[in-house]
Design an enzyme around this catalytic site. Structure first.
Site, PDB file in Angstrom:
ATOM      1  N   HIS A 216       0.825  -1.211   0.000  1.00 33.84           N
ATOM      2  CA  HIS A 216       0.000   0.000   0.000  1.00 33.84           C
ATOM      3  C   HIS A 216       0.858   1.259   0.000  1.00 33.84           C
ATOM      4  CE1 HIS A 216      -3.734   2.131   0.236  1.00 33.84           C
ATOM      5  NE2 HIS A 216      -4.430   1.062   0.574  1.00 33.84           N
ATOM      6  N   GLU A 357      -2.475  -0.929  -6.160  1.00 32.22           N
ATOM      7  CA  GLU A 357      -2.453  -2.111  -5.308  1.00 32.22           C
ATOM      8  C   GLU A 357      -2.820  -3.364  -6.100  1.00 32.22           C
ATOM      9  OE1 GLU A 357      -5.046  -1.114  -1.865  1.00 32.22           O
ATOM     10  OE2 GLU A 357      -5.065   0.851  -2.853  1.00 32.22           O
TER      11      GLU A 357
END
Length: 392
Positions: A216, A357
């Site tokens: 992330h 992501e």
């Protein structure tokens, strides 16, 4: 240390010094200006520290084993100046303070990245209730494996294999946040000679469960975290995306990007595409969606082909992403701008960054036609994502 005075000698230096007026001792800082001592602590009786990776071309990644988080990532811009391209904090105190500075900055997300509807999954003939930590717009979902009690806030065991490789291992107990099975998971970070941040996720389990890990990092390639980053240029190699409702939950549809603001098959300035009247962008107050990657076909992802890229015309920094996963969540920092200072006291504004992501589609355990995240005893979960940096 008290009464600290810092002398910044230039962003492109190999290191600079922080001088303590009390002790007179000099402390070597990282290229990004981090003080490793600011990360030395014990959390849950386990040691936490900052690890520094470098490649042969001077690229640097600073990583803490708290949440297996990338704290800084230094890459050269078009003038050869080393530039930090990821958001974060400059101390472990803020990362660990999940009440006042909650963040998934740079973390290894698990056991399941993104959202699970109402926090419910069924494995075999048994239903499991997961921790419901995502409560926006009337929802009650499980987000990022339980958020503050998920893997992003656990201490991994660290093994630095060489100057450019760090292996981080976590054992997650059966029943953690409601998930079944004891899972042993690893995140391995490497800096390669071609200026790639290479990330490998692996996991095994002693009982059938679900695993869907991701990194992330919040990327801003402009070299200035105090200003909005939607002038960056985004490319996503995807013909389709998965729409979400007002609670950010996927509806189960797969929709074409053709003729919509979701079409980044040709590189485009993000702000010029972000039509806030478009229902799905309106729902998310920006981009926070999963794209169905064209690089995933016939049950296999091609992690040698670029699936997405990000570019800053200001610095010339160009980032290309590759993954073996079927989806990528593009998130434009819509919940930034909370007034919590980031690295070196900088206040990050809303939409200062972009997350890319790699993942299974959100809520995939409850959408059986989608690629499933199931992991059984005797199997090995493997997920790979790579971010290659250059200038143009």
């Amino acid at each position: 240390m008290k009464n600290l005075k810092s002398i910044i000698l230039g962003a492109g230096m190999a290191a600079f010094l922080l001088v303590s007026c009390d002790s007179g001792k000099e402390v070597n800082l990282t290229v990004s200006g981090l003080n490793p001592a600011s990360f030395d602590t014990l959390i849950n009786e386990k040691p936490v520290k900052l690890y520094v990776l470098k490649n042969s071309r001077g690229m640097e990644a600073c990583i803490t084993n708290y949440g297996a988080r990338v704290v800084s990532l230094m890459v050269p811009d078009k003038d050869g100046n080393m530039t930090d391209v990821v958001l974060g904090y400059d101390n472990i105190r803020q990362y660990a303070d999940t009440l006042n500075s909650p963040s998934d900055y740079g973390s290894s997300v698990g056991r399941y990245a993104n959202r699970i509807n109402d926090g419910k999954i069924t494995i075999g003939d048994k239903q499991y209730q997961l921790r419901q930590n995502d409560n926006g717009n009337g929802a009650n979902h499980c987000l990022h494996g339980g958020g503050n009690t998920g893997w992003m806030n656990q201490v991994y065991d660290a093994e630095q294999l060489n100057d450019s490789t760090l292996k981080l291992t976590l054992v997650a107990p059966d029943g953690e946040n409601g998930f079944p099975g004891t899972v042993t998971a690893t995140t391995t970070y490497s800096l390669t000679a071609d200026n790639t941040l290479d990330i490998t996720f692996e996991a095994t389990t002693d009982a059938e469960t679900i695993v869907n890990m991701t990194n992330h990092n919040y990327y801003n390639l402009n070299g200035d975290f105090s200003k909005e980053g939607m002038d960056m240029v985004l490319y996503v190699n995807a013909d389709n995306f998965t729409p979400s409702d007002a609670s950010y939950m996927t509806t189960g549809e797969i929709k074409s990007v053709e003729g919509t603001p979701m079409d980044f098959r040709e590189p485009a300035v993000i702000s010029e595409k972000m039509d806030t009247s478009y229902i799905y962008i309106k729902n998310a107050t920006g981009y926070d969606h999963n794209w169905c990657l064209n690089t995933y076909k016939d049950g296999k992802g091609d992690d040698t082909t670029v699936c997405a890229s990000l570019y800053s015309p200001k610095t010339g920094i160009f980032m290309e992403m590759m993954t073996n996963e079927p989806g990528v969540q593009v998130y434009t920092g819509n919940f930034q701008g909370k007034g919590v200072p980031g690295k070196f006291g900088v206040l990050y504004p809303r939409q200062v960054s972009v997350c890319l992501e790699s993942q299974k589609y959100p809520d995939s355990p409850n959408k059986k036609d989608w690629v499933q995240p199931t992991l059984k005893p005797g199997e090995k979960y493997y997920s790979h994502a790579a971010y290659r940096f250059s200038v143009k």
